[in-house]
Design a protein around this motif. Structure first.
Motif, PDB file in Angstrom:
ATOM      1  N   PHE A 117      17.391   9.637 -39.400  1.00  0.00           N
ATOM      2  CA  PHE A 117      18.400   9.174 -38.456  1.00  0.00           C
ATOM      3  C   PHE A 117      19.815   9.587 -38.866  1.00  0.00           C
ATOM      4  O   PHE A 117      20.778   9.213 -38.190  1.00  0.00           O
ATOM      5  CB  PHE A 117      18.335   7.650 -38.327  1.00  0.00           C
ATOM      6  CG  PHE A 117      17.008   7.149 -37.815  1.00  0.00           C
ATOM      7  CD1 PHE A 117      16.633   7.360 -36.501  1.00  0.00           C
ATOM      8  CD2 PHE A 117      16.125   6.496 -38.662  1.00  0.00           C
ATOM      9  CE1 PHE A 117      15.410   6.912 -36.031  1.00  0.00           C
ATOM     10  CE2 PHE A 117      14.907   6.041 -38.201  1.00  0.00           C
ATOM     11  CZ  PHE A 117      14.538   6.252 -36.883  1.00  0.00           C
TER      12      PHE A 117
ATOM     13  N   ILE B  74      22.399   2.061 -30.409  1.00  0.00           N
ATOM     14  CA  ILE B  74      22.473   1.670 -31.819  1.00  0.00           C
ATOM     15  C   ILE B  74      23.867   1.134 -32.132  1.00  0.00           C
ATOM     16  O   ILE B  74      24.020   0.102 -32.798  1.00  0.00           O
ATOM     17  CB  ILE B  74      22.128   2.872 -32.724  1.00  0.00           C
ATOM     18  CG1 ILE B  74      20.665   3.281 -32.544  1.00  0.00           C
ATOM     19  CG2 ILE B  74      22.414   2.547 -34.197  1.00  0.00           C
ATOM     20  CD1 ILE B  74      20.294   4.577 -33.215  1.00  0.00           C
TER      21      ILE B  74
ATOM     22  N   LEU C 128      17.192   0.317 -39.585  1.00  0.00           N
ATOM     23  CA  LEU C 128      16.727   1.332 -38.642  1.00  0.00           C
ATOM     24  C   LEU C 128      15.670   2.154 -39.368  1.00  0.00           C
ATOM     25  O   LEU C 128      15.971   3.193 -39.962  1.00  0.00           O
ATOM     26  CB  LEU C 128      17.900   2.203 -38.177  1.00  0.00           C
ATOM     27  CG  LEU C 128      17.598   3.276 -37.125  1.00  0.00           C
ATOM     28  CD1 LEU C 128      17.093   2.653 -35.823  1.00  0.00           C
ATOM     29  CD2 LEU C 128      18.832   4.132 -36.867  1.00  0.00           C
TER      30      LEU C 128
ATOM     31  N   ILE D  39      16.317  -2.720 -35.799  1.00  0.00           N
ATOM     32  CA  ILE D  39      16.771  -1.937 -34.645  1.00  0.00           C
ATOM     33  C   ILE D  39      15.661  -0.984 -34.232  1.00  0.00           C
ATOM     34  O   ILE D  39      15.054  -0.314 -35.077  1.00  0.00           O
ATOM     35  CB  ILE D  39      18.044  -1.140 -34.991  1.00  0.00           C
ATOM     36  CG1 ILE D  39      19.188  -2.093 -35.367  1.00  0.00           C
ATOM     37  CG2 ILE D  39      18.463  -0.254 -33.818  1.00  0.00           C
ATOM     38  CD1 ILE D  39      20.452  -1.385 -35.805  1.00  0.00           C
ATOM     39  N   SER D  40      15.403  -0.915 -32.940  1.00  0.00           N
ATOM     40  CA  SER D  40      14.367  -0.013 -32.427  1.00  0.00           C
ATOM     41  C   SER D  40      14.693   1.432 -32.796  1.00  0.00           C
ATOM     42  O   SER D  40      15.826   1.891 -32.620  1.00  0.00           O
ATOM     43  CB  SER D  40      14.253  -0.139 -30.914  1.00  0.00           C
ATOM     44  OG  SER D  40      13.464   0.906 -30.381  1.00  0.00           O
ATOM     45  N   THR D  41      13.690   2.151 -33.256  1.00  0.00           N
ATOM     46  CA  THR D  41      13.872   3.558 -33.627  1.00  0.00           C
ATOM     47  C   THR D  41      13.955   4.466 -32.406  1.00  0.00           C
ATOM     48  O   THR D  41      14.190   5.666 -32.546  1.00  0.00           O
ATOM     49  CB  THR D  41      12.715   4.033 -34.517  1.00  0.00           C
ATOM     50  OG1 THR D  41      11.468   3.828 -33.824  1.00  0.00           O
ATOM     51  CG2 THR D  41      12.692   3.254 -35.828  1.00  0.00           C
TER      52      THR D  41
ATOM     53  N   ALA E 191      18.713   2.711 -43.390  1.00  0.00           N
ATOM     54  CA  ALA E 191      18.060   3.603 -42.437  1.00  0.00           C
ATOM     55  C   ALA E 191      17.229   4.656 -43.142  1.00  0.00           C
ATOM     56  O   ALA E 191      17.442   4.974 -44.323  1.00  0.00           O
ATOM     57  CB  ALA E 191      19.115   4.283 -41.561  1.00  0.00           C
TER      58      ALA E 191
ATOM     59  N   TYR F  92      10.012  -3.280 -35.989  1.00  0.00           N
ATOM     60  CA  TYR F  92      11.292  -3.708 -35.429  1.00  0.00           C
ATOM     61  C   TYR F  92      11.091  -4.705 -34.293  1.00  0.00           C
ATOM     62  O   TYR F  92      12.048  -5.315 -33.817  1.00  0.00           O
ATOM     63  CB  TYR F  92      12.134  -2.522 -34.950  1.00  0.00           C
ATOM     64  CG  TYR F  92      11.532  -1.684 -33.842  1.00  0.00           C
ATOM     65  CD1 TYR F  92      11.397  -2.172 -32.544  1.00  0.00           C
ATOM     66  CD2 TYR F  92      11.121  -0.380 -34.089  1.00  0.00           C
ATOM     67  CE1 TYR F  92      10.851  -1.408 -31.531  1.00  0.00           C
ATOM     68  CE2 TYR F  92      10.580   0.403 -33.080  1.00  0.00           C
ATOM     69  CZ  TYR F  92      10.443  -0.117 -31.811  1.00  0.00           C
ATOM     70  OH  TYR F  92       9.903   0.650 -30.803  1.00  0.00           O
TER      71      TYR F  92
END
Length: 494
Positions: free
Chosen positions: A89, A71, A38, A62-64, A85, A186
């Motif tokens: 986040f 998530i 992430l 994973i899309s931010t 990450a 991502y």
């Protein structure tokens, strides 16, 4: 990084990915295990992905932009044992359920965190010979929950295998390539193409975030030879004043590739007039079940097409299961590489025919020369008064109006016709969201489309929920209306 925030040589990538792979192995990760990432765009993305490949791991970007629940869904579903990450986040990840945090440890890698993790692994070592790790992407989830596409691990690393992939062959990637990636890493296309360029000895320039002037500046500054875009980026760049666009030297730029969303013919014509006949297009999905590609020269002779198949064979199938003739519209299937949706045999089976052909859910037709023309996604089709209406055609018309920055069209319940056409429009900055503008857009549609296709009403919003990979999150937008939300700023009835 195009903004000067980081750079890596091949030697540094080799050394650092080796040390990170050692870190993964020290955590008792074994071939076939998974990590998730992430992260914002950075050089760390490549270091972690290469380390995962060398350790035989699956890596899931994973899309931010996902919410906490989204998530959680991806991390649970992919089975990652570590989530790497950025520090920003932390509040979201610390609020994940305790059982998930216990099963999947979060490791923060920003602001020197990655250096701290590998500080005890100072030298490169001979790594175990394992199957090459692979990406494990999730679809964007624009029509429902994201779907994981997991494929078998590949060849051992550093063998030089698979060098003749379609994109390398058609786009001419090589050691002299300087590839601009303006989209988030991502996204499957961004990361896969970038890594393919580096595999072949080329250089990659990454924008931290797309911005029209910044993209043009990067082409000039880094003497970019190849690039990849989505149509909304074309809209943003063409919206710049002509005098601003003219100052950039784009002479090095010889291949510009676009994909991910429909591109109106007139929009592409404008880009061709500006950049010249260097714009290629392809049609594919994270499923890797097939690919179509079209050169600029072929596109000029088959405007609106996404090309012929370069991986797999195309079949157009109607709702009865009959294979269509040339110029008949139906669902697009590939007889190509097989895939499965992770943990969901029902979705996998639904995407296949009895012959084993698979679909991404799109509608289109083949012409007599075998060129594919896409109409829209089947899930987006509107049925109004028994007539099939494809939103992409209406969106493509709206976005050509000089006041429009983006447009979304979908169906809403109508007591008389079953569904009616709704348009939601994001205007260019400085344009007024009023009834006069709505009327102008409706008239613009009527000048290009039959009345049955034109919106029954037009709303304005400040920003549409379009993902950075170019795909419109239409399900969420439509749900606001079905839930009776008041996200609209203006309505005009057509």
């Amino acid at each position: 990084m195009a903004d000067g925030s980081g750079a890596r040589t091949f030697a540094e990538l080799d050394m650092r990915s080796n040390r990170i792979a050692q870190f993964f192995l020290s955590l008792d990760l074994r071939p076939g295990d998974g990590i998730a990432m992430l992260l914002d765009n950075s050089t760390a993305y490549f270091e972690l992905a290469w380390a995962a490949r060398r350790a035989g791991l699956y890596y899931t970007p994973i899309s931010t932009h996902l919410k906490q629940s989204e998530i959680e869904y991806v991390v649970r579903d992919c089975g990652a044992k570590i989530l790497l990450a950025d520090e920003r986040f932390a509040p979201v990840l610390e609020a994940l359920p305790a059982d998930l945090r216990a099963r999947c440890a979060t490791v923060f890698v920003g602001a020197g965190g990655l250096d701290d993790l590998i500080s005890t692994f100072r030298e490169a070592v001979a790594l175990p010979v394992v199957p090459m790790g692979k990406d494990f992407f999730y679809s964007s989830g624009t029509t429902g929950q994201p779907k994981g596409i997991k494929q078998g691990l590949g060849e051992p690393p550093m063998t030089g295998a698979d060098k003749a992939e379609w994109n390398v062959r058609l786009f001419g990637f090589g050691a002299d390539t300087v590839y601009l990636s303006p989209a988030p890493l991502y996204h499957a296309a961004s990361l896969r193409f970038s890594m393919k360029v580096i595999d072949g000895g080329g250089s990659v320039v990454v924008l931290p975030k797309f911005e029209a002037l910044g993209a043009l500046r990067a082409i000039e500054t880094h003497r970019v030879t190849h690039s990849q875009w989505v149509p909304t980026m074309f809209v943003r760049m063409l919206a710049l004043p002509a005098e601003e666009r003219a100052v950039f030297d784009l002479a090095s730029h010889r291949v510009a590739v676009h994909a991910a969303a429909p591109c109106p013919v007139e929009l592409k014509e404008q880009m061709m007039a500006w950049w010249g006949p260097i714009i290629w297009e392809y049609y594919a999905g994270s499923e890797r079940n097939g690919v179509c590609c079209i050169s600029p020269q072929d596109w000029l002779a088959h405007k609106g097409s996404v090309g012929r198949a370069v991986l797999g064979k195309i079949h157009i199938v109607d709702d009865t299961g009959r294979e269509c003739f040339a110029n008949e519209t139906g669902q697009v299937y590939f007889d190509g590489p097989k895939f499965e949706y992770h943990g969901d045999p029902g979705k996998t089976e639904k995407a296949r025919t009895a012959q084993g052909w698979s679909t991404l859910g799109d509608i289109g037709h083949l012409d007599a020369d075998g060129f594919l023309y896409l109409t829209d996604r089947k899930a987006h089709m509107i049925i109004s008064g028994g007539v099939n209406i494809y939103p992409a055609e209406i969106e493509n018309a709206l976005v050509l109006h000089p006041a429009v920055a983006d447009a979304a069209v979908f169906g809403l319940p109508n007591p008389d016709y079953g569904e009616e056409v709704k348009a939601v429009v994001q205007l260019q900055r400085g344009r007024r969201q009023d009834s006069a503008m709505a009327g102008e857009l409706l008239a613009f549609c009527r000048s290009r489309l039959s009345n049955v296709k034109c919106p029954r009403s037009i709303d304005f919003v400040d920003e549409l929920p379009r993902l950075d990979n170019g795909k419109l999150y239409k399900t969420a937008l439509k749900q606001r209306y079905l839930d009776g939300g008041d996200a609209r700023s203006h309505v005009i009835k057509g």
